[in-house]
Design an enzyme around this catalytic site. Structure first.
Site, short mmCIF file in Angstrom:
data_model
loop_
_atom_site.label_atom_id
_atom_site.label_comp_id
_atom_site.label_asym_id
_atom_site.label_seq_id
_atom_site.Cartn_x
_atom_site.Cartn_y
_atom_site.Cartn_z
N LEU A 150 -30.45 -13.49 19.22
CA LEU A 150 -29.88 -12.77 18.09
C LEU A 150 -28.93 -11.71 18.66
O LEU A 150 -29.16 -11.18 19.74
CB LEU A 150 -30.98 -12.07 17.27
CG LEU A 150 -32.01 -12.97 16.57
CD1 LEU A 150 -33.08 -12.10 15.91
CD2 LEU A 150 -31.35 -13.87 15.55
N ASP A 151 -27.87 -11.41 17.91
CA ASP A 151 -26.97 -10.35 18.34
C ASP A 151 -27.73 -9.05 18.53
O ASP A 151 -28.77 -8.82 17.89
CB ASP A 151 -25.86 -10.13 17.31
CG ASP A 151 -24.91 -11.31 17.23
OD1 ASP A 151 -24.84 -12.09 18.19
OD2 ASP A 151 -24.22 -11.44 16.19
N LYS A 152 -27.21 -8.18 19.36
CA LYS A 152 -27.85 -6.90 19.65
C LYS A 152 -28.23 -6.17 18.36
O LYS A 152 -29.35 -5.67 18.23
CB LYS A 152 -26.93 -6.03 20.49
CG LYS A 152 -27.44 -4.61 20.72
CD LYS A 152 -26.43 -3.77 21.49
CE LYS A 152 -26.93 -2.34 21.67
NZ LYS A 152 -25.96 -1.49 22.40
N THR A 154 -28.57 -7.32 15.33
CA THR A 154 -29.27 -8.14 14.31
C THR A 154 -30.76 -8.07 14.60
O THR A 154 -31.19 -8.27 15.73
CB THR A 154 -28.79 -9.59 14.35
OG1 THR A 154 -27.40 -9.64 14.05
CG2 THR A 154 -29.56 -10.44 13.34
N ARG A 262 -21.69 -13.84 10.17
CA ARG A 262 -20.74 -12.73 10.07
C ARG A 262 -19.32 -13.22 9.85
O ARG A 262 -18.58 -12.70 9.00
CB ARG A 262 -20.83 -11.87 11.33
CG ARG A 262 -22.19 -11.24 11.52
CD ARG A 262 -22.39 -10.71 12.93
NE ARG A 262 -21.44 -9.64 13.21
CZ ARG A 262 -21.27 -9.12 14.43
NH1 ARG A 262 -21.99 -9.58 15.46
NH2 ARG A 262 -20.39 -8.14 14.62
#
Length: 342
Positions: A150-152, A154, A262
């Site tokens: 997961l993105d930082k 998120t 996104r």
């Protein structure tokens, strides 16, 4: 000289086309000018001698080799050797654990694996402390046990493999993106505006941004780096009045591309609140929200939470489902938006 493009995950690669005016120059001189002094001549000479430069796809090992008009020069700068991650006592919200896997609720702000600028303080560092040497080694020393990410900024549910058998099985399920009926990945997001349809699908290929290699953008299917991407969404809640509104949506991924939700939501005109990469141009809309706008403008990250992950246990075959509530910051954002009229 014209820049053809950049690309590659393991190296920072750049391509340049030699103009008539630059013909006849030494290869190292040409590259020094093309890169605007970013790398020294001695560094470029070392890269050439190490085989990191190709001219029209042919490796060239001599820095003094003269370039000709129309030739394409490709320079690949290898990533610097990174230190091996060390165990760090970082608290983890464990949802489930057995000898094969760990399921956890990742908080926003936690990077998944070490990388430039984040060699410590990552999920991998925390897992090494929590699991010791029991993590799957398939991902290598930099990403032990990491099957997906997961993105930082998120938050949400992640699964980590503790055995190689679990890693292989989970990786296969993620690669199928739920088309085999074993896995489901669902997210909740708060977006600017309200989609015109209560339920919809965004199907648009993604590739690297033309202006920033760390970003993604919607691209034509014929582009070499185009990756098919499909996001299904449903409007769960609407806030505000026309011209000053927002929505809570649920998204289910049919594919798993970098920044997919996104980019797709920004593409249809509904970027995520707090997304400074793909929705910064919407920040001025917060001024239309009155006192609520201050809360919205101050939201520090993209409002995205991976609330549901379902998969088949890699060893027992048992169906497993995990859901988590929205984190406090997103709950507070929704409470603020609920104060809007309408």
């Amino acid at each position: 000289m014209s820049i053809v493009g950049t690309g590659g995950d393991e190296t920072d690669a750049s391509e340049f086309v030699v103009s008539e005016q630059e013909a006849g120059r030494r290869l190292d001189q040409f590259l020094a000018t093309a890169l605007g002094g970013e790398l020294s001549r001695s560094r470029l000479q070392s890269l050439i001698e190490d085989g990191q430069v190709r001219v029209d796809e042919t490796p060239v090992l001599l820095p003094k080799r003269k370039v000709a008009a129309g030739e394409t020069v490709r320079l690949a700068v290898p990533e610097p050797e990174a230190p091996e991650p060390v165990a760090e006592d970082i608290p983890l919200a464990i949802l489930y654990e057995d000898e094969h896997l760990v399921v956890l609720d990742k908080p926003a702000g936690l990077v998944v694996h070490p990388g430039p600028g984040n060699w410590t303080g990552t999920l991998v560092n925390a897992l090494l402390f929590h699991c010791g040497d029991t993590l799957s080694g398939i991902g290598g020393v930099k990403r032990p046990g990491i099957v997906h990410r997961l993105d930082k900024e998120t938050s949400g549910v992640m699964v980590v493999a503790k055995s190689d058998a679990a890693h292989r099985s989970l990786a296969k399920q993620f690669a199928a993106h739920g088309q085999d009926g074993k896995m489901e990945r669902a997210y909740q997001a708060v977006v600017w505006g309200v989609p015109s349809r209560p339920v919809g699908t965004v199907e648009a290929s993604l590739g690297r941004s033309n202006s920033d290699r760390t970003k993604r953008q919607v691209v034509k299917d014929g582009r070499p780096d185009a990756r098919h991407a499909v996001t299904h969404f449903e409007v769960l809640e609407r806030f505000g009045t026309e011209g000053a509104n927002a929505a809570l949506i649920a998204c289910v991924l049919e594919t798993g591309r970098t920044h997919q939700i996104r980019v797709h939501m920004s593409h249809i005109g509904h970027p995520l609140i707090g997304d400074e990469v793909y929705g910064a141009h919407f920040r001025t809309k917060s001024k239309k929200l009155g006192e609520v706008g201050d809360v919205v403008a101050a939201f520090p990250r993209q409002a995205l939470h991976a609330f549901r992950l379902a998969f088949e246990h890699p060893v027992s075959g048992e169906p497993m489902e995990f859901e988590t509530e929205l984190p406090d910051d997103m709950q507070e954002l929704l409470e603020a938006l609920a104060r809007l009229e309408g």
